[in-house]
Structures are given as C-alpha cells and as structure tokens.
Design a protein around this motif. Structure first.
Motif, mmCIF file in Angstrom:
data_model
loop_
_atom_site.group_PDB
_atom_site.id
_atom_site.type_symbol
_atom_site.label_atom_id
_atom_site.label_comp_id
_atom_site.label_asym_id
_atom_site.label_seq_id
_atom_site.Cartn_x
_atom_site.Cartn_y
_atom_site.Cartn_z
ATOM 1 N N PHE A 18 -12.887 5.750 66.466
ATOM 2 C CA PHE A 18 -12.261 5.273 67.698
ATOM 3 C C PHE A 18 -10.811 5.727 67.788
ATOM 4 O O PHE A 18 -10.307 6.028 68.872
ATOM 5 C CB PHE A 18 -12.357 3.745 67.809
ATOM 6 N N LEU A 43 -9.011 7.594 70.855
ATOM 7 C CA LEU A 43 -7.754 7.074 71.409
ATOM 8 C C LEU A 43 -6.681 8.157 71.435
ATOM 9 O O LEU A 43 -5.999 8.383 72.435
ATOM 10 C CB LEU A 43 -7.303 5.884 70.557
ATOM 11 N N ARG A 82 -5.229 9.165 75.045
ATOM 12 C CA ARG A 82 -4.234 8.124 75.333
ATOM 13 C C ARG A 82 -3.184 8.552 76.355
ATOM 14 O O ARG A 82 -2.781 7.761 77.200
ATOM 15 C CB ARG A 82 -3.555 7.676 74.037
ATOM 16 N N PHE A 141 -2.913 -0.123 79.738
ATOM 17 C CA PHE A 141 -3.347 0.884 78.748
ATOM 18 C C PHE A 141 -4.094 0.187 77.600
ATOM 19 O O PHE A 141 -5.183 0.591 77.201
ATOM 20 C CB PHE A 141 -2.095 1.603 78.245
ATOM 21 N N GLN A 142 -3.493 -0.908 77.117
ATOM 22 C CA GLN A 142 -4.091 -1.664 76.012
ATOM 23 C C GLN A 142 -5.442 -2.224 76.417
ATOM 24 O O GLN A 142 -6.434 -2.094 75.700
ATOM 25 C CB GLN A 142 -3.158 -2.818 75.661
ATOM 26 N N PHE A 194 -8.332 0.438 76.622
ATOM 27 C CA PHE A 194 -8.983 0.897 75.395
ATOM 28 C C PHE A 194 -9.755 -0.219 74.697
ATOM 29 O O PHE A 194 -10.783 0.048 74.065
ATOM 30 C CB PHE A 194 -7.960 1.542 74.446
ATOM 31 N N VAL A 195 -9.282 -1.457 74.806
ATOM 32 C CA VAL A 195 -10.042 -2.559 74.207
ATOM 33 C C VAL A 195 -11.369 -2.731 74.963
ATOM 34 O O VAL A 195 -12.427 -2.889 74.357
ATOM 35 C CB VAL A 195 -9.223 -3.866 74.219
ATOM 36 N N PHE A 215 -13.680 0.035 73.942
ATOM 37 C CA PHE A 215 -14.278 -0.176 72.628
ATOM 38 C C PHE A 215 -15.448 -1.155 72.715
ATOM 39 O O PHE A 215 -16.503 -0.947 72.116
ATOM 40 C CB PHE A 215 -13.227 -0.688 71.633
ATOM 41 N N ARG A 216 -15.251 -2.231 73.491
ATOM 42 C CA ARG A 216 -16.322 -3.228 73.635
ATOM 43 C C ARG A 216 -17.553 -2.612 74.317
ATOM 44 O O ARG A 216 -18.682 -2.947 74.009
ATOM 45 C CB ARG A 216 -15.847 -4.400 74.491
ATOM 46 N N LEU A 244 -18.520 0.631 74.435
ATOM 47 C CA LEU A 244 -18.985 1.934 73.945
ATOM 48 C C LEU A 244 -20.492 1.974 73.749
ATOM 49 O O LEU A 244 -21.126 3.008 73.958
ATOM 50 C CB LEU A 244 -18.302 2.278 72.613
#
Lengths: 180, 191
Positions: free
Chosen positions: A20, A24, A28, A49-50, A53-54, A57-58, A60
């Motif tokens: 990951f 990123l 990014r 932005f944060q 990406f979180v 990730f959840r 994916l």
C-alpha cells in the motif's frame, strides 16, 4: 492495468502495508493536487488527502480493475472533496475572504508568488463556480486530462465534461466582468 | 462579423483552434469594437490563468499520517484472512468433535432413552436405518445377539462418521502445513 499494479493491489488488499505504501507513493502527488485545486487551501486538502487514501485502503478488496487504479483513486478524492464541501460549505464559500487576516494574506501570497494579479483573480473566482464546473476546469484545463479521462474520474461522459468546462469558463468571464 | 458571432468564437481564438480566415475576421472585429475587445481581454486572461500547472507535492507529514491510520486496519485484514483460510479445517474439526460426542452418548447403556432432544434430532437419520439392519440381521443364525445391539447401531455409525471427519480434518491440516512449508522453501530460491 499492469501486472505489477494488479499484484500490488492484491497484496495491499490482503493487508500488506509495504504494498500500500508503494501505491501511496505513486499517486500521492496527483491526489493531493486534485484535493488542493478543488478545496482551495492546504489544510483542507491534507485532510481530504488523508481520508481519500484511508477510504481507498478499506475499499481495495472491492476494486475489480474495471478502470485504472489512478482513475479510481482520483474519483474517491473528488467524492471526499465533495463531502468536505457540503459539510463545510460555509467555510469554503468564504475561501480567502473569511480566513483570518494573516492566513488569508499568506494564502493570497502563495497564490500570487508566481502569478500575475489577473491569474490570481481567476483562481479566486474559481472558488465561486458550481462544484462540477470547477472540477471539470481543474481536471481538463489545469491538470491536462482529456475530456474522456476527466469524464472517467468524474463519472460522467466526456461530452458532459466539455459542456462543464465551457460553462465554467463562461461563468468565470461573467464573474470577472462584474468585478471590473 | 457581428458581435455575438465574434464573442462565441473567443474561446476557440485563444485556444488556437480557428481556421485562418475566421481568425483574421475575429481579430479584425475585436480591433474595431471596444466592447468585444474587453470581452476578448477577459477571455485571454481566463485562458492564460487556466493553462496547465505543475503538480503539487504532497506533504510528507500527511503521507505518514495515512500510513499510521491504516496500520491497525491492515493488521485486522491480515487476521481476518488467516481465520478465513483456516475455516474449512476449523469446521471439519468442530463437526467431528460434535458428532463424536453425540455418538459416544448414543453408545452408553440405555442411552437411547436418555438422549437429549438435540441428540435425538441429529441421530434421527441413523435411527431410521435400524429397522433395515434388523431385517438384515434376521438372516444370520445369531440374529438375537445382533438384534440386541441394534439400539447402539446409530451410536456406532455416528462414531464412524466422527472418526472419518477427524481424519479428513487432520489431512487438510497436514496439507495446509505442508503447502506453507513448500511455499517458504520455494520463495527462498526465488529470492
């Protein structure tokens, strides 16, 4: 989507942090640019932005590879920015005008450091456009995506993006005419 | 050229997308019409301001915060995957234990009458086979001896099923452990 990217996604979806981190690192800057151009300031852009990406990730495990990973990520970024705008609409509508004086001055300075007064004015006027026009103008004109690529990111046809860009530019012209 | 027609062409003018003759006509009109010249100036400023710009650098601190936030999520994903991978073995092992316990319960003297409601439900299918076994048993000379053990028939059958399930679970576990060992061995060579 290349094999290496598919492998990275698979590993990241299984909880591999290093995989990951590679994703990123690759995307990014563009995600941050989209957030910054849409929201208009660095603080909100970092938060969006944060969250982008979180959320990525959840989610994916649900990414099926129907579009490019970058397109999927940028779409999440735009959705996060949209949530940001609707929940903090008042704050965003103020943009530089209602930030505290020092922050506003700093923001204007950073905008104008490399720009002419006219350019800075156009960018400030962008904040007053309807969200879809502003996004279309940012993606096509400023970031250089084609109408179809921008359409993939926004989830609309390329022809619709072309319309949004045209209407956005017309609206900017009207705003600038009124401000003269 | 009319003002309206010229203003409609201004965006294309500054994108450089007009044919040469039309370009000359629009430029000539702008030069002679102050109102359209003002519109043209604004269009030029907007086009110039919206030219492609450099990509911004994402702050390192924001990147580190993302990784810190996904760390516990990643750990949970890995744990969930480990459980899912071992689920078939867990189910086999649990089923064999349950069946073994119920089967043993069925083997105890007088156990048929003292069986719990749940055990009776589970052993119902095996109990239905008892009359068939009784008929088969009557063909043998010591059918009485065979017949007297019929109440325990379902218990023995369940014990057999439990042992089979346990053996299958052990095979699956061994295969899983063996596969992991082989994977580790070959990944060393790949490096």
């Amino acid at each position: 989507m290349g094999d290496w990217e598919a492998t990275l996604i698979e590993r990241a979806a299984a909880g591999d942090e290093a995989a990951f981190a590679r994703i990123l690192e690759t995307h990014r800057d563009m995600v941050y640019t989209i957030c910054h151009r849409t929201l208009g300031n660095a603080h909100d852009a970092e938060e969006a932005f944060q969250e982008t990406f979180v959320s990525a990730f959840r989610g994916l495990g649900k990414f099926r590879g129907g579009s490019k990973l970058s397109t999927w990520l940028y779409r999440i970024a735009l959705n996060r920015c949209r949530d940001f705008l609707s929940s903090r609409q008042e704050r965003y509508a103020r943009t530089t005008a209602s930030l505290d004086a020092e922050e506003a001055a700093g923001h204007r300075q950073s905008l104008r450091a490399k720009e002419s007064p006219a350019t800075a004015t156009v960018h400030e006027a962008l904040a007053f456009l309807p969200e879809q026009y502003r996004t279309a103008v940012n993606l096509h004109c400023i970031m250089g995506y084609t109408y179809d690529e921008a359409g993939d990111i926004m989830g609309v046809p390329g022809g619709t993006v072309k319309t949004y860009v045209h209407r956005g530019k017309e609206a900017l012209r009207d705003i600038l005419k009124e401000s003269e | 050229m009319e003002c309206r027609e010229a203003r409609d062409l201004l965006w294309d003018l500054y994108k450089g997308e007009l044919p040469a003759q039309v370009h000359r006509d629009v430029t000539a009109h702008i030069a002679s019409c102050p109102a359209c010249a003002r519109e043209a100036r604004i269009c030029r400023e907007v086009t110039s301001a919206l030219a492609p710009r450099e990509i911004l650098r994402a702050p390192q601190a924001a990147t580190m915060r993302v990784m810190a936030e996904i760390r516990p999520l990643a750990a949970r994903k890995r744990l969930r995957l480990r459980i899912v991978e071992r689920l078939p073995i867990i189910i086999w092992a649990a089923a064999s234990v349950v069946i073994a316990v119920l089967g043993l319960q069925g083997l105890l003297p007088g156990s048929r009458e003292s069986r719990t409601p749940l055990a009776r439900v589970i052993t119902a299918a095996f109990d239905m086979m008892a009359p068939v076994a009784e008929k088969a048993g009557s063909l043998f000379s010591d059918a009485a001896v065979f017949g007297s053990s019929l109440p325990d028939f379902s218990g023995w059958l369940m014990l057999l099923v439990a042992v089979t399930a346990a053996v299958l679970a052990l095979c699956a576990l061994e295969e899983h452990v063996l596969a992991k060992r082989l994977q580790a061995k070959f990944s060393r060579y790949r490096r």
